[in-house]
Enzyme design. Structure first.
Site, PDB file in Angstrom:
ATOM      1  CE1 TYR A  55     -21.022  22.533 -16.914  1.00  0.00           C
ATOM      2  CE2 TYR A  55     -21.527  24.384 -15.613  1.00  0.00           C
ATOM      3  CZ  TYR A  55     -21.788  23.102 -15.662  1.00  0.00           C
ATOM      4  OH  TYR A  55     -21.988  22.440 -14.842  1.00  0.00           O
ATOM      5  CG  HIS A 126     -17.623  19.244 -13.596  1.00  0.00           C
ATOM      6  ND1 HIS A 126     -17.562  20.353 -14.581  1.00  0.00           N
ATOM      7  CD2 HIS A 126     -18.674  18.824 -13.472  1.00  0.00           C
ATOM      8  CE1 HIS A 126     -18.774  20.581 -14.699  1.00  0.00           C
ATOM      9  NE2 HIS A 126     -19.370  19.632 -14.254  1.00  0.00           N
ATOM     10  N   PRO A 207     -32.231  20.748 -10.858  1.00  0.00           N
ATOM     11  CG  PRO A 207     -32.751  23.098  -9.778  1.00  0.00           C
ATOM     12  CD  PRO A 207     -31.488  22.564 -10.892  1.00  0.00           C
ATOM     13  CG  LEU A 208     -36.139  23.798 -12.858  1.00  0.00           C
ATOM     14  CD1 LEU A 208     -35.956  24.804 -13.739  1.00  0.00           C
ATOM     15  CD2 LEU A 208     -37.289  24.076 -11.693  1.00  0.00           C
ATOM     16  N   GLY A 209     -35.377  19.112 -13.076  1.00  0.00           N
ATOM     17  CA  GLY A 209     -35.440  17.594 -13.753  1.00  0.00           C
ATOM     18  C   GLY A 209     -34.857  17.964 -15.210  1.00  0.00           C
ATOM     19  CG  ASN A 288     -36.634  29.208 -12.614  1.00  0.00           C
ATOM     20  OD1 ASN A 288     -37.884  28.723 -13.081  1.00  0.00           O
ATOM     21  ND2 ASN A 288     -35.668  28.814 -13.572  1.00  0.00           N
TER      22      ASN A 288
HETATM   23  N1  LIG Z   1     -22.249  19.201 -11.736  1.00  0.00           N
HETATM   24  C1  LIG Z   1     -22.751  19.008 -12.619  1.00  0.00           C
HETATM   25  O1  LIG Z   1     -22.277  17.774 -13.058  1.00  0.00           O
HETATM   26  C2  LIG Z   1     -23.704  19.410 -13.321  1.00  0.00           C
HETATM   27  C3  LIG Z   1     -24.745  19.027 -14.278  1.00  0.00           C
HETATM   28  C4  LIG Z   1     -25.545  19.500 -14.768  1.00  0.00           C
HETATM   29  C5  LIG Z   1     -25.908  20.885 -14.553  1.00  0.00           C
HETATM   30  N2  LIG Z   1     -25.073  21.489 -13.498  1.00  0.00           N
HETATM   31  C6  LIG Z   1     -25.551  22.841 -13.017  1.00  0.00           C
HETATM   32  O2  LIG Z   1     -26.672  23.047 -12.875  1.00  0.00           O
HETATM   33  C7  LIG Z   1     -27.512  24.056 -13.369  1.00  0.00           C
HETATM   34  C8  LIG Z   1     -28.797  23.859 -13.724  1.00  0.00           C
HETATM   35  O3  LIG Z   1     -29.231  22.399 -14.112  1.00  0.00           O
HETATM   36  P1  LIG Z   1     -29.790  22.241 -15.713  1.00  0.00           P
HETATM   37  O4  LIG Z   1     -29.534  23.440 -16.347  1.00  0.00           O
HETATM   38  O5  LIG Z   1     -29.139  20.876 -16.440  1.00  0.00           O
HETATM   39  O6  LIG Z   1     -31.280  21.962 -15.434  1.00  0.00           O
HETATM   40  P2  LIG Z   1     -32.628  22.401 -14.722  1.00  0.00           P
HETATM   41  O7  LIG Z   1     -32.293  23.704 -14.203  1.00  0.00           O
HETATM   42  O8  LIG Z   1     -33.247  21.308 -13.960  1.00  0.00           O
HETATM   43  O9  LIG Z   1     -33.396  22.670 -15.919  1.00  0.00           O
HETATM   44  C9  LIG Z   1     -32.926  23.619 -17.072  1.00  0.00           C
HETATM   45  C10 LIG Z   1     -33.752  23.416 -18.234  1.00  0.00           C
HETATM   46  O10 LIG Z   1     -35.177  23.817 -17.715  1.00  0.00           O
HETATM   47  C11 LIG Z   1     -35.754  25.088 -18.444  1.00  0.00           C
HETATM   48  N3  LIG Z   1     -36.271  25.907 -17.617  1.00  0.00           N
HETATM   49  C12 LIG Z   1     -35.864  26.653 -16.679  1.00  0.00           C
HETATM   50  N4  LIG Z   1     -36.605  27.311 -16.109  1.00  0.00           N
HETATM   51  C13 LIG Z   1     -37.885  27.090 -16.694  1.00  0.00           C
HETATM   52  C14 LIG Z   1     -39.174  27.579 -16.277  1.00  0.00           C
HETATM   53  N5  LIG Z   1     -39.205  28.519 -15.429  1.00  0.00           N
HETATM   54  N6  LIG Z   1     -40.053  27.261 -17.079  1.00  0.00           N
HETATM   55  C15 LIG Z   1     -39.912  26.023 -18.140  1.00  0.00           C
HETATM   56  N7  LIG Z   1     -38.681  25.738 -18.360  1.00  0.00           N
HETATM   57  C16 LIG Z   1     -37.666  25.820 -17.735  1.00  0.00           C
HETATM   58  C17 LIG Z   1     -34.503  25.709 -19.293  1.00  0.00           C
HETATM   59  O11 LIG Z   1     -34.975  25.982 -20.766  1.00  0.00           O
HETATM   60  P3  LIG Z   1     -34.710  27.447 -21.247  1.00  0.00           P
HETATM   61  O12 LIG Z   1     -33.406  27.729 -20.972  1.00  0.00           O
HETATM   62  O13 LIG Z   1     -35.098  27.660 -22.388  1.00  0.00           O
HETATM   63  O14 LIG Z   1     -35.565  28.182 -20.010  1.00  0.00           O
HETATM   64  C18 LIG Z   1     -33.588  24.179 -19.478  1.00  0.00           C
HETATM   65  O15 LIG Z   1     -33.855  23.579 -20.541  1.00  0.00           O
HETATM   66  C19 LIG Z   1     -26.633  24.130 -14.636  1.00  0.00           C
HETATM   67  O16 LIG Z   1     -26.790  25.458 -15.083  1.00  0.00           O
HETATM   68  C20 LIG Z   1     -25.253  23.964 -14.304  1.00  0.00           C
HETATM   69  O17 LIG Z   1     -24.615  25.128 -13.363  1.00  0.00           O
HETATM   70  C21 LIG Z   1     -24.066  20.888 -12.939  1.00  0.00           C
END
Ligand SMILES: NC(=O)c1ccc[n+]([C@@H]2O[C@H](COP(=O)([O-])OP(=O)(O)OC[C@H]3O[C@@H](n4cnc5c(N)ncnc54)[C@H](OP(=O)(O)O)[C@@H]3O)[C@@H](O)[C@H]2O)c1
Length: 328
Positions: A55, A126, A207-209, A288
């Site tokens: 990252y 990873h 988890p938020l898609g 969240n």
């Molecule tokens: N192991 C893997 O391969 C892998 C892959 C992907 C992710 N991850 C891990 O999982 C974590 C979370 O995944 P992710 O960031 O991909 O997806 P996510 O948590 O499902 O969604 C993040 C997105 O949602 C928005 N968001 C967050 N809270 C919100 C709210 N309350 N209202 C409206 N929009 C909201 C964020 O925008 P804003 O920032 O503008 O709020 C961002 O665009 C990552 O940080 C990482 O640590 C791991």
């Protein structure tokens, strides 16, 4: 949802916090705001954090290290999961693809330690390298645990077969998978079942898609130039139809008196996984985290499942660029 959950032999706060977007994936982030985001998570007690060497090519781990150091946070007050498994050239800022060699694991854990200021609690591969036998990578990863450098080890996105074989070599503590009402793939490929059977804690990423389920991304233009622009589920062809699930979620959440994002996190937690949502905004960390106040009844879980099944979002989780990078 409960505010704490069992992680192997300890109790951790849930939901956790995914720090990825503070350095990677969803466009640029402002460093000072990112530090405020971490401060808010810490203040709330949202201290199950996720990062990775890839990252921001080291930036994300260094950011967390800076936050802990500048705020004199005792190391045991935050649980940190990090990951190796990509052959990164930190000077050139290039990612040369997946590798799980013992040399890589042993080298990267020390680089992670330098950036964080201490070893992480949990270290994952990873992605699984098809060219390194598990007989090499798993003992190397487990060696970090045996030597006391890390307390727990994990795999991110293995197949069920790989998880089963890895567990026959050493106990795997954590499985990190993409899991949300938007992406339920691993319910159908034996991976979640295997983790439950083998006593592996499931950590749910995106988890938020990837934001879709919050309802904040109705317009494709708001994400088409970031990582989501490469993902078939978000493609021009599929996204509009996929908003059916987003709309249905918004209406369920309105009835429940919570936000759609909170409903998504509560649903993930109800499946027995630890959600690690990510955001670059302080107020959304609060929103969240407040999902801890959302408890779903059996009837509500049945209703949500019906909505997920009927809306049936289309398009794969990853596009060509990513699949090529991980050797698939
Ligand atoms: N192991 C893997 O391969 C892998 C892959 C992907 C992710 N991850 C891990 O999982 C974590 C979370 O995944 P992710 O960031 O991909 O997806 P996510 O948590 O499902 O969604 C993040 C997105 O949602 C928005 N968001 C967050 N809270 C919100 C709210 N309350 N209202 C409206 N929009 C909201 C964020 O925008 P804003 O920032 O503008 O709020 C961002 O665009 C990552 O940080 C990482 O640590 C791991």
């Amino acid at each position: 949802m409960p505010s704490t959950v069992k992680f192997q032999d300890i109790i951790v706060p849930t939901p956790g916090f995914g720090a990825m977007s503070l350095s990677h994936g969803y466009g640029p982030a402002d460093e000072e705001t990112s530090l405020k985001v971490l401060a808010k998570a810490y203040e709330l007690g949202c201290t199950f954090w996720d990062t990775a060497a890839v990252y921001g090519m080291g930036h994300n781990e260094a950011l967390i290290g800076r936050f802990l150091r500048e705020n004199h946070i005792p190391r045991d007050k935050v649980f940190i999961g990090s990951k190796c498994g990509f052959d990164i050239d930190f000077e050139k800022k290039t990612n040369n693809g997946v590798t799980n060699s013992a040399d890589h694991i042993n080298k990267f854990i020390e680089l992670t330690k330098e950036r964080l200021g201490s070893y992480p609690d949990l270290y994952y591969l990873h992605r699984i390298d098809p060219n390194t036998p598990l007989e090499e990578s798993i003992p190397a990863l487990d060696g970090l645990k045996k030597s006391g450098k890390v307390k727990y080890i994990g795999l991110s996105e293995p197949s069920a077969k790989t998880l089963r074989k890895a567990c026959s070599i050493a106990h795997i503590d954590a499985l990190q998978i993409e899991y949300s009402p938007w992406f339920t793939d691993h319910e159908h490929n034996d991976l979640i079942a295997a983790a439950r059977e083998l006593g592996v804690t499931i950590v749910a990423y995106s988890p938020l898609g990837k934001g879709a389920l919050t309802g904040a991304y109705r317009d494709r233009a708001s994400f088409a130039s970031d990582i989501r622009g490469t993902i078939p589920r978000f493609s021009e062809e599929n996204y509009e139809g996929n908003l059916r699930l987003v709309d249905a979620f918004a209406s369920l959440a309105a009835n429940k008196g919570c936000t759609p994002g909170q409903l998504s996190l509560a649903w993930v937690a109800a499946q027995g996984a630890i959600p690690i949502p990510g955001t670059k905004r302080v107020e959304r960390v609060e929103e969240n985290w407040a999902a801890t106040d959302v408890t779903l009844t059996e009837e509500e879980l049945v209703e949500i499942r019906k909505v997920i099944t009927e809306a049936e979002p289309k398009g794969a989780r990853y596009g060509e660029v990513h699949l090529k990078m991980v050797g698939l």
